[in-house]
Design an enzyme around this catalytic site. Sequence first.
Site, PDB file in Angstrom:
ATOM      1  N   HIS A 141       0.836  -1.197   0.000  1.00  0.00           N
ATOM      2  CA  HIS A 141       0.000   0.000   0.000  1.00  0.00           C
ATOM      3  C   HIS A 141       0.873   1.250   0.000  1.00  0.00           C
ATOM      4  CE1 HIS A 141      -3.559  -2.473   1.702  1.00  0.00           C
ATOM      5  NE2 HIS A 141      -3.653  -2.347   0.394  1.00  0.00           N
ATOM      6  N   GLU A 144       2.001   3.270   3.191  1.00  0.00           N
ATOM      7  CA  GLU A 144       2.515   2.446   4.280  1.00  0.00           C
ATOM      8  C   GLU A 144       4.012   2.184   4.104  1.00  0.00           C
ATOM      9  OE1 GLU A 144      -0.059  -0.995   4.403  1.00  0.00           O
ATOM     10  OE2 GLU A 144      -1.859   0.231   4.634  1.00  0.00           O
ATOM     11  N   HIS A 292       2.377  -4.300   6.600  1.00  0.00           N
ATOM     12  CA  HIS A 292       1.473  -3.180   6.382  1.00  0.00           C
ATOM     13  C   HIS A 292       1.512  -2.280   7.621  1.00  0.00           C
ATOM     14  CE1 HIS A 292      -0.820  -4.782   2.820  1.00  0.00           C
ATOM     15  NE2 HIS A 292      -0.235  -5.892   3.244  1.00  0.00           N
ATOM     16  N   TYR A 334     -10.568 -11.080   2.226  1.00  0.00           N
ATOM     17  CA  TYR A 334     -10.457 -11.820   0.968  1.00  0.00           C
ATOM     18  C   TYR A 334      -9.467 -11.127   0.026  1.00  0.00           C
ATOM     19  CZ  TYR A 334     -14.873 -13.910   2.516  1.00  0.00           C
ATOM     20  OH  TYR A 334     -15.852 -14.550   3.228  1.00  0.00           O
ATOM     21  N   GLU A 353       0.484  -5.715  10.803  1.00  0.00           N
ATOM     22  CA  GLU A 353       0.073  -4.311  10.793  1.00  0.00           C
ATOM     23  C   GLU A 353       0.900  -3.567  11.847  1.00  0.00           C
ATOM     24  OE1 GLU A 353      -1.914  -2.857   8.741  1.00  0.00           O
ATOM     25  OE2 GLU A 353      -3.208  -4.417   7.875  1.00  0.00           O
TER      26      GLU A 353
END
Length: 384
Positions: A141, A144, A292, A334, A353
């Site tokens: 991302h 990030e 992430h 998903y 995370e």
Amino acid sequence: MKNLYLGDRGILVWYLQLALNRAGYPVGMDGIFGNATCDALREFTGENRACSVDETVWRRLIPYLIGVTDGEEGRMLYDFPVVSTQVPYTSLLNRYAVEGLQRRYPFIQTGNIGKSVMGRTIPYLRIGTGGTQVFYNASFHANESITTPVLLKFAEEYAEAYAKGEDLYGVPARELFLTYQLYIVPMVNPDGVDLVNGFLTNGMYYRNAREISAAYPTIPFPSGWKANIDGVDLNLQFPAGWENAKEIKFAQGYTSPAPRDYVGSAPLVAPESAAVYQFTTEHDFSLILAYHTQGEVIYWKYLDYEPERSYEIAQYFGKVSGYMVEETPQESGYAGYKDWFIQEYDRPGYTIEAGLGENPLPMSQFAQIYEANKGILLGGMTQV
């Protein structure tokens, strides 16, 4: 590299200031080309000229960003770490760091897994010669990118420990090197990262991103951008419940290219996700970590798949990091890389995370994030 002038601001000024500091000309790191940076630059060049950085000056500065230079007397290794933990990363600094690590530690193998929408290469590193392969990746991302230096810093500390015959966090680095092959892709989404961190500020792709973002006025531009430069969320591109992800995200309003959460027209249409997919199929990874931000959470499961020891390893990661161990929320459950890896290989896969706050997290959080995650990064090998 574009020219810089007194009064300029932005990511390239950060890199100018980083290079000057590394060269021994101290200056504050604020991304502003002010008088103090001008004075340091004049000392560096030895010229009392107007304050600017052109191609000639950049050529002298770039070795300090790479951390290695080749001169008449051969290769010179500087006495500072290759991996900066002070400035935001872009595809440029990521490429320099990978090059610098390989040149300092020739036993590191490097290459590219593919190219981005804009044709930027997506580098990887490999450390070790053992039979057990593991794979870590970061910056799926765009906002990030603090996760990129987390992986690069770990690679540098590992390589240095191996070169010196020392331990890496209590484990002999030579033992790790002979037992495992660690593959790292530090920046999966170079175009998106460049957009968020101010390295991409004009041109066709920038204008297209602005147009996409204008349809989502509640998402700040560019700081809220997660997708690749085409507006496809790279971590919603894998063939693991992709239709479910499409249904969820379409219901949330992400039905076309967007700064985040658009699943694309089909799985693996984004070249960056397709490159990670292909790279994975070409190897025999026993475990993967997908980095992430944010939340200080470890996601370990996909649907009812529970690969052998996957929960046990997740609990270990939680213990050494202080992060919570949780199942992925339904709305994000998903089409992620971790989901596909678990489904396809029935082996442990984790989304980490890191950090807390609003993305993009500031580099001031780096030290805390790295300290929490170095046990996970080591455990990704030793716990397999």
